[in-house]
Design a protein around this motif. Structure first.
Motif, short mmCIF file in Angstrom:
data_model
loop_
_atom_site.label_atom_id
_atom_site.label_comp_id
_atom_site.label_asym_id
_atom_site.label_seq_id
_atom_site.Cartn_x
_atom_site.Cartn_y
_atom_site.Cartn_z
N SER A 141 0.90 -1.06 0.05
CA SER A 141 -0.16 -0.05 0.05
C SER A 141 0.90 1.18 0.02
O SER A 141 0.56 2.35 -0.43
CB SER A 141 -0.95 0.03 1.16
OG SER A 141 -0.06 0.18 2.28
N LYS A 142 2.11 1.02 0.38
CA LYS A 142 2.92 2.26 0.36
C LYS A 142 3.35 3.02 -1.03
O LYS A 142 3.31 4.01 -1.17
CB LYS A 142 4.42 1.93 1.11
CG LYS A 142 4.39 1.64 2.45
CD LYS A 142 5.46 0.99 2.81
CE LYS A 142 5.78 0.73 4.35
NZ LYS A 142 6.88 -0.16 4.75
N SER A 197 0.08 5.14 -1.39
CA SER A 197 -0.17 6.29 -0.77
C SER A 197 1.08 7.28 -1.17
O SER A 197 0.66 8.45 -1.14
CB SER A 197 0.16 6.09 0.98
OG SER A 197 1.55 5.48 1.09
N SER A 219 2.42 9.31 5.26
CA SER A 219 0.96 9.27 5.88
C SER A 219 0.68 11.01 6.72
O SER A 219 -0.20 11.30 6.46
CB SER A 219 1.09 8.10 7.04
OG SER A 219 1.04 7.00 6.44
N LEU A 277 -0.48 13.07 4.16
CA LEU A 277 -1.76 12.88 3.55
C LEU A 277 -2.86 13.22 4.62
O LEU A 277 -3.98 13.71 4.40
CB LEU A 277 -2.19 11.27 3.26
CG LEU A 277 -1.31 10.74 2.04
CD1 LEU A 277 -1.70 9.40 1.74
CD2 LEU A 277 -1.68 11.53 0.93
N LYS A 282 -8.46 8.46 5.99
CA LYS A 282 -9.09 7.15 5.68
C LYS A 282 -9.88 6.87 4.48
O LYS A 282 -9.69 6.13 3.68
CB LYS A 282 -9.42 6.35 6.82
CG LYS A 282 -8.28 6.21 7.80
CD LYS A 282 -8.92 5.32 8.94
CE LYS A 282 -9.01 5.87 10.33
NZ LYS A 282 -9.56 5.15 11.56
N PHE A 284 -8.31 8.10 1.08
CA PHE A 284 -7.46 7.31 0.41
C PHE A 284 -8.02 6.05 -0.31
O PHE A 284 -7.57 5.62 -1.36
CB PHE A 284 -6.25 7.06 1.57
CG PHE A 284 -5.33 5.99 1.15
CD1 PHE A 284 -4.30 6.47 0.21
CD2 PHE A 284 -5.37 4.66 1.69
CE1 PHE A 284 -3.64 5.37 -0.29
CE2 PHE A 284 -4.46 3.60 1.03
CZ PHE A 284 -3.39 4.22 0.06
N TYR A 293 -1.73 5.05 9.03
CA TYR A 293 -0.88 4.18 8.51
C TYR A 293 -1.36 2.77 8.58
O TYR A 293 -1.32 1.88 7.71
CB TYR A 293 0.56 4.60 9.00
CG TYR A 293 1.59 3.36 8.64
CD1 TYR A 293 2.10 3.50 7.36
CD2 TYR A 293 1.91 2.61 9.46
CE1 TYR A 293 3.14 2.57 7.12
CE2 TYR A 293 2.95 1.59 9.20
CZ TYR A 293 3.57 1.41 7.98
OH TYR A 293 4.34 0.51 7.63
N GLN A 300 -4.09 2.03 6.19
CA GLN A 300 -3.69 1.96 4.98
C GLN A 300 -2.80 0.66 4.74
O GLN A 300 -3.33 0.04 3.70
CB GLN A 300 -2.77 3.18 4.68
CG GLN A 300 -1.60 2.81 3.39
CD GLN A 300 -0.56 3.72 3.45
OE1 GLN A 300 -0.41 4.72 4.02
NE2 GLN A 300 0.73 2.78 3.22
#
Ligand code: GLN
Length: 304
Positions: free
Chosen positions: A65-66, A69, A120, A123, A131, A134, A188, A191
């Motif tokens: 997921s990194k 993001s 994070s 964001l 949340k 994203f 985080y 995510q």
């Protein structure tokens, strides 16, 4: 290219008994996963889908997921990002604290935990409802409104996330975290708890093989230039202290997660996701790396 034939050969040639590894246990919820799972899905730009095994079973995508993001933060703040995060391979484990201390709280890259925590933070600063927004971004890329977080995994990691708490506090002490650490960590962990099948993961990452646009709708999500840069970061940093090994054996940009997933892309050709939850000592799926090595060996093509 007979992709299904090649995938069938990979499934047949890989003997699960030859892979010891261990399912991640530092997030207790992940320790419940059956280590014998194995699935793979390949999605080509010519709109072909090829798969085998447990490719339609959901798993925790974790650090994969990194990349998503990063894509959203890059879109929101552009090159300002690089004032707070570097683009160098770390050569250290994903959750290491060591470099941060002597590099003044600037993470080596956005794909290790410290870098992803700074992403994070960005964001959390820029999104109204981090949340929710994203998740909407991920659903837009995938063209799939059913993609979701796994609450149990997020809560499990939150309870035991002491190293991530240490990383963010260390960066906060250097002034590289703007928001309350608790709020950033909460985002985080959610995510990282995103849950997807191999098919959904390959569909999500198609934008990185397709110059930043979705294949189904043709919608541009990121610019071709930024796509190129994100792919470069996946190539050099996607596997932590095993980025060189992955490049040597597989030869594609990719990203792993401690849920046992690996996604890789061949620009202008395909995206591919593989899942095998037993991890090698570097925290990457042992079976996933071998499956992808076989893919680029059997097709005869990598990016090199
Ligand atoms: N959520 C995990 C962590 O922060 C992600 C690590 C990974 O997948 N490598 O430890």
């Amino acid at each position: 290219m007979n992709y299904q034939g090649i995938l069938n050969e990979i499934e047949k040639e890989i003997d699960l008994k030859n892979f010891d590894g261990k399912v991640a246990s530092y997030i207790p919820e992940l320790a419940k996963v059956n280590g014998e799972k194995f699935g793979m899905h390949l999605y080509t730009l010519k709109n072909g889908h090829y798969s085998f095994g447990d490719s339609n079973e959901k798993f925790s995508i974790q650090s994969i997921s990194k990349v998503l993001s990063l894509a959203l933060a890059f879109d929101l703040v552009g090159n300002e990002l690089w004032d707070r995060i570097d683009v160098e391979p770390s050569g250290d484990p994903f959750n290491s604290l060591a470099q941060l201390e002597y590099e003044n709280g600037i993470p080596r890259n956005p794909l290790i935990n410290s870098g992803a925590l700074v992403i994070s933070d960005i964001l959390v600063t820029h999104l109204k409802n981090p949340k929710k927004d994203f998740l909407a971004f991920v659903r837009q890329i995938t063209n799939n409104p059913t993609i979701n977080y796994d609450d149990a995994v997020a809560k499990s990691e939150k309870k035991w996330g002491f190293r991530n708490a240490a990383l963010i506090n260390l960066m906060k002490s250097f002034g590289n975290i703007e928001n309350k650490t608790k709020k950033v960590l909460d985002f985080y962990f959610y995510q990282c708890s995103l849950s997807m099948t191999c098919k959904e993961l390959a569909e999500t990452f198609m934008i990185f093989a397709n110059r930043g646009a979705t294949l189904e709708t043709g919608e541009r999500i990121i610019t071709p230039s930024r796509t190129k840069r994100i792919n470069a970061i996946m190539q050099t940093c996607g596997f932590y202290d095993e980025a060189g090994e992955f490049t040597f054996r597989v030869g594609l940009p990719g990203k792993s997660g401690v849920g046992g997933g690996i996604v890789a892309i061949h620009p202008n050709e395909y995206s591919v996701a593989v899942w095998g939850p037993k991890l090698n000592p570097k925290g990457n799926s042992a079976i996933g790396m071998t499956a992808l090595e076989l893919l680029t060996t059997k097709t005869g093509y990598s990016i090199f």
